[in-house]
Design a protein around this motif. Structure first.
Motif, PDB file in Angstrom:
ATOM      1  N   UNK A 255      66.322  26.613  16.772  1.00  0.00           N
ATOM      2  CA  UNK A 255      66.785  26.691  18.155  1.00  0.00           C
ATOM      3  C   UNK A 255      67.706  27.861  18.409  1.00  0.00           C
ATOM      4  N   UNK A 256      68.953  27.560  18.758  1.00  0.00           N
ATOM      5  CA  UNK A 256      69.912  28.608  19.101  1.00  0.00           C
ATOM      6  C   UNK A 256      70.200  29.534  17.938  1.00  0.00           C
ATOM      7  N   UNK A 257      69.965  29.092  16.716  1.00  0.00           N
ATOM      8  CA  UNK A 257      70.209  29.934  15.539  1.00  0.00           C
ATOM      9  C   UNK A 257      68.938  30.525  14.943  1.00  0.00           C
ATOM     10  N   UNK A 258      67.860  30.459  15.664  1.00  0.00           N
ATOM     11  CA  UNK A 258      66.591  30.997  15.151  1.00  0.00           C
ATOM     12  C   UNK A 258      66.671  32.515  15.056  1.00  0.00           C
ATOM     13  N   UNK A 259      65.784  33.068  14.241  1.00  0.00           N
ATOM     14  CA  UNK A 259      65.658  34.523  14.144  1.00  0.00           C
ATOM     15  C   UNK A 259      64.595  34.986  15.133  1.00  0.00           C
ATOM     16  N   UNK A 260      64.849  36.125  15.792  1.00  0.00           N
ATOM     17  CA  UNK A 260      63.907  36.678  16.762  1.00  0.00           C
ATOM     18  C   UNK A 260      63.572  38.105  16.351  1.00  0.00           C
ATOM     19  N   UNK A 261      62.275  38.348  16.158  1.00  0.00           N
ATOM     20  CA  UNK A 261      61.800  39.696  15.826  1.00  0.00           C
ATOM     21  C   UNK A 261      61.257  40.332  17.101  1.00  0.00           C
ATOM     22  N   UNK A 262      61.943  41.368  17.578  1.00  0.00           N
ATOM     23  CA  UNK A 262      61.557  41.997  18.844  1.00  0.00           C
ATOM     24  C   UNK A 262      61.399  43.504  18.722  1.00  0.00           C
ATOM     25  N   UNK A 263      61.289  43.981  17.476  1.00  0.00           N
ATOM     26  CA  UNK A 263      61.089  45.406  17.247  1.00  0.00           C
ATOM     27  C   UNK A 263      60.244  45.582  15.995  1.00  0.00           C
TER      28      UNK A 263
ATOM     29  N   UNK B 185      65.299  23.248   3.534  1.00  0.00           N
ATOM     30  CA  UNK B 185      66.014  23.686   4.721  1.00  0.00           C
ATOM     31  C   UNK B 185      65.109  23.742   5.941  1.00  0.00           C
ATOM     32  N   UNK B 186      65.695  24.063   7.092  1.00  0.00           N
ATOM     33  CA  UNK B 186      64.940  24.173   8.330  1.00  0.00           C
ATOM     34  C   UNK B 186      65.165  25.560   8.930  1.00  0.00           C
ATOM     35  N   UNK B 187      64.061  26.242   9.229  1.00  0.00           N
ATOM     36  CA  UNK B 187      64.170  27.586   9.766  1.00  0.00           C
ATOM     37  C   UNK B 187      63.165  27.840  10.857  1.00  0.00           C
ATOM     38  N   UNK B 188      63.485  28.819  11.714  1.00  0.00           N
ATOM     39  CA  UNK B 188      62.607  29.141  12.840  1.00  0.00           C
ATOM     40  C   UNK B 188      62.601  30.643  13.076  1.00  0.00           C
ATOM     41  N   UNK B 189      61.401  31.185  13.283  1.00  0.00           N
ATOM     42  CA  UNK B 189      61.231  32.605  13.588  1.00  0.00           C
ATOM     43  C   UNK B 189      60.365  32.745  14.820  1.00  0.00           C
ATOM     44  N   UNK B 190      60.838  33.562  15.751  1.00  0.00           N
ATOM     45  CA  UNK B 190      60.063  33.887  16.955  1.00  0.00           C
ATOM     46  C   UNK B 190      59.743  35.377  16.942  1.00  0.00           C
ATOM     47  N   UNK B 191      58.488  35.718  17.256  1.00  0.00           N
ATOM     48  CA  UNK B 191      58.072  37.109  17.368  1.00  0.00           C
ATOM     49  C   UNK B 191      57.724  37.372  18.826  1.00  0.00           C
ATOM     50  N   UNK B 192      58.346  38.401  19.400  1.00  0.00           N
ATOM     51  CA  UNK B 192      58.107  38.722  20.805  1.00  0.00           C
ATOM     52  C   UNK B 192      57.107  39.861  20.930  1.00  0.00           C
TER      53      UNK B 192
ATOM     54  N   UNK C  55      61.370  22.115   6.952  1.00  0.00           N
ATOM     55  CA  UNK C  55      60.690  22.359   8.217  1.00  0.00           C
ATOM     56  C   UNK C  55      60.680  23.847   8.523  1.00  0.00           C
ATOM     57  N   UNK C  56      59.503  24.360   8.815  1.00  0.00           N
ATOM     58  CA  UNK C  56      59.382  25.742   9.223  1.00  0.00           C
ATOM     59  C   UNK C  56      58.695  25.823  10.570  1.00  0.00           C
ATOM     60  N   UNK C  57      59.258  26.621  11.469  1.00  0.00           N
ATOM     61  CA  UNK C  57      58.661  26.824  12.790  1.00  0.00           C
ATOM     62  C   UNK C  57      58.517  28.321  13.012  1.00  0.00           C
ATOM     63  N   UNK C  58      57.311  28.742  13.343  1.00  0.00           N
ATOM     64  CA  UNK C  58      57.087  30.145  13.679  1.00  0.00           C
ATOM     65  C   UNK C  58      56.271  30.200  14.961  1.00  0.00           C
ATOM     66  N   UNK C  59      56.755  30.964  15.925  1.00  0.00           N
ATOM     67  CA  UNK C  59      56.094  31.107  17.216  1.00  0.00           C
ATOM     68  C   UNK C  59      55.892  32.581  17.492  1.00  0.00           C
ATOM     69  N   UNK C  60      54.646  32.953  17.747  1.00  0.00           N
ATOM     70  CA  UNK C  60      54.317  34.354  18.019  1.00  0.00           C
ATOM     71  C   UNK C  60      53.920  34.469  19.481  1.00  0.00           C
ATOM     72  N   UNK C  61      54.759  35.191  20.244  1.00  0.00           N
ATOM     73  CA  UNK C  61      54.530  35.378  21.674  1.00  0.00           C
ATOM     74  C   UNK C  61      54.161  36.818  21.989  1.00  0.00           C
ATOM     75  N   UNK C  62      53.386  37.423  21.108  1.00  0.00           N
ATOM     76  CA  UNK C  62      53.000  38.813  21.266  1.00  0.00           C
ATOM     77  C   UNK C  62      53.316  39.586  20.006  1.00  0.00           C
TER      78      UNK C  62
END
Length: 507
Positions: free
Chosen positions: A65-73, A89-96, A118-125
């Protein structure tokens, strides 16, 4: 300690380095803020390290959530692995949209996760390239499932022999892959491969595509090593809808493992194995259930119940299944029912269009609603214009021409509504005379159908109905029509149901 030993030790320590995400700067910046990683990160391309987002062994085991990593470059090549939710552990990565990276080794979601991983990865582009394996769900956490979601962008996993998409590939693993858009390309894939504890994989495709370029996809690949225990075995659930597409370079196998379970639920979309086969029920004592109300399945050949003890069913109220020869395999173009009790139920507007039907081994096909089973005619030829005796359009042909008995035909076709129909394109076909000792046989489909009706291999259970068998100028057909008044029965000419089967020989 010698100089050589010191060098080797240093190399070993460098090889095993791990950088752990902590979001200390509170800006979620994966690529451009070293403060968000423990230790001195240097650069992604310059440090031979694995990169962890959420690891139980650290002070920050939950990075969601609020502490997720965001890859935007764009970050270029990321050395070694990227791990999301490591060691419980629980981790989350978002790719923009502007994010991109190439992982030189593995991408792992919930590696060694135990019951808390738990691993969550969301690719939005953007784009993600993985040179070796992609692992989705290496943990068993049913309350907080590991999920990889592709909404848009590209995932590429085609670099080499180790480029495999694995979803819940080990015992005690659970994983979910959701594709709503974009393109996901891999060499091959295994979904639910564990066998000593349940491995459970779910694939949902509503848009975009999942494509293999070299190998196939196996669903519920693992075998249950202890069938008496419900806690063992592999389970895979596939949901396909909207404009989603699944395309395999080779085979698609459902319930591949012994005692495994698989399901396919289609309301739309397209499932392709254009140059190979689809099997529903591959492993011994496996169980596969297919529910289809829309969409299209295209394959070179399809088999329900591909093992003597496999159970497979089709409940099809809409959509289309096309079986068209496009390979050199001997069974190309065939819809086959195995030797146990495959059960295919068509209703609504369902259409199965295949080149040929192999149902002598067993199983039943029920045609209800406006459902149609259409045979386009075998393209497997012994010589130009002459069908191979091992591959006629209908496998029951051998019984019709006397090369075997009707008792050897174990499969049945039942019509359960006035609007359903069995069709074969054309009047008939010439079949290689090796079926018997006489010359080639001209098989008339109407005659074959009548013979099958006489021997209770084509049946109906429509109250107040009777068989109508004929040729309408395009199709030879079997349908059920209402029984007319006795006075008009002879006038309308609907007496073909009483005809005995005849054999036609070419002189």
């Amino acid at each position: 300690m010698s100089i050589v030993a010191i060098v080797l030790l240093s190399a070993s320590q460098a090889f095993g380095q791990t950088r752990t995400w902590n979001n200390s700067a509170a800006d979620n910046n994966f690529a451009n803020n070293p403060a968000n990683w423990t230790g001195s990160t240097g650069s992604f391309t310059g440090v031979n390290a694995s990169w962890d987002i959420g690891a139980f062994a650290t002070a920050n085991p939950s990075m969601l959530g609020a502490n997720r990593a965001i890859l935007s470059t764009a970050v270029g090549n990321v050395q070694r692995d990227v791990r999301i939710g490591d060691n419980g552990g629980q981790g989350e990565l978002e790719v923009t949209a502007n994010g991109s990276m190439t992982v030189l080794r593995d991408l792992r979601l919930a590696r060694a996760g135990l019951a808390t991983g738990q691993g969550i990865m969301t690719v939005n582009g953007g784009s993600v390239t993985v040179n070796e394996g992609i692992f989705v769900g290496q943990s068993d956490n049913p309350s907080n499932p590991t999920t990889f979601t592709l909404n848009s962008g590209t995932i590429t996993n085609t670099f080499g022999a180790n480029s495999v998409l694995n979803v819940a590939h080990q015992s005690g693993n659970r994983g979910n892959l959701v594709i709503n858009g974009g393109t996901f390309t891999t060499r091959s894939s295994v979904m639910a491969g564990g066998n000593t504890q349940i491995s459970s994989a779910a694939l949902t495709v509503t848009g975009g595509s999942l494509t293999t370029t070299v190998g196939g996809i196996t669903f519920a690949s693992g075998s249950n090593v202890n069938p008496a225990s419900a806690t063992n075995g592999a389970k895979a659930a596939v949901t396909l809808s909207g404009t989603g597409t699944i395309t395999s370079a080779t085979s698609l196998s459902f319930a591949f493992g012994d005692n495994s379970e698989a399901s396919l639920n289609m309301t739309g979309g397209t499932l392709n194995a254009l140059n190979s086969f689809i099997t529903f029920g591959q492993g011994a004592n496996s169980n596969t259930a297919v529910t289809m109300s829309g969409g299209t399945i295209n394959a070179d050949r399809i088999n329900f119940g591909n093992n003597a003890t496999a159970a497979a069913s089709l409940n099809m109220s809409g959509g289309t299944i096309n079986v068209t020869a496009n390979s050199a395999a001997g069974s190309r173009g065939a819809l086959g029912l195995g030797s146990t009790t495959p059960d295919l139920d068509l209703s609504g507007t369902a259409l199965i269009s295949a080149e040929r039907l192999n149902n002598n081994s067993g199983g039943s096909i029920d045609l209800g609603g406006s459902g149609i089973l259409r045979l386009k005619g075998s393209t497997v030829e012994a010589s130009p214009g002459v069908k191979a005796n091992t591959a006629p359009t209908f496998s029951m042909t051998s019984a019709h021409v006397g090369a075997s008995t009707w008792a050897s035909v174990l499969g049945t076709i039942n019509l359960s509504s006035f609007n359903s129909r069995l069709q074969a394109i054309g009047v008939g076909e010439v079949v290689d005379g090796a079926l018997v000792t006489d010359p080639d046989f001209n098989i008339n489909f109407v005659s074959l159908f009548n013979d099958a009706i006489t021997n209770n291999k084509i049946t109906h259970n429509v109250v107040g109905g009777m068989f109508d068998v004929g040729y309408d100028g395009t199709y030879s057909y079997v349908r059920v029509v209402p029984i007319p008044e006795p006075s008009s029965l002879a006038m309308v000419g609907l007496l073909s149901f009483m005809s005995a089967g005849r054999r036609f020989r070419r002189s």
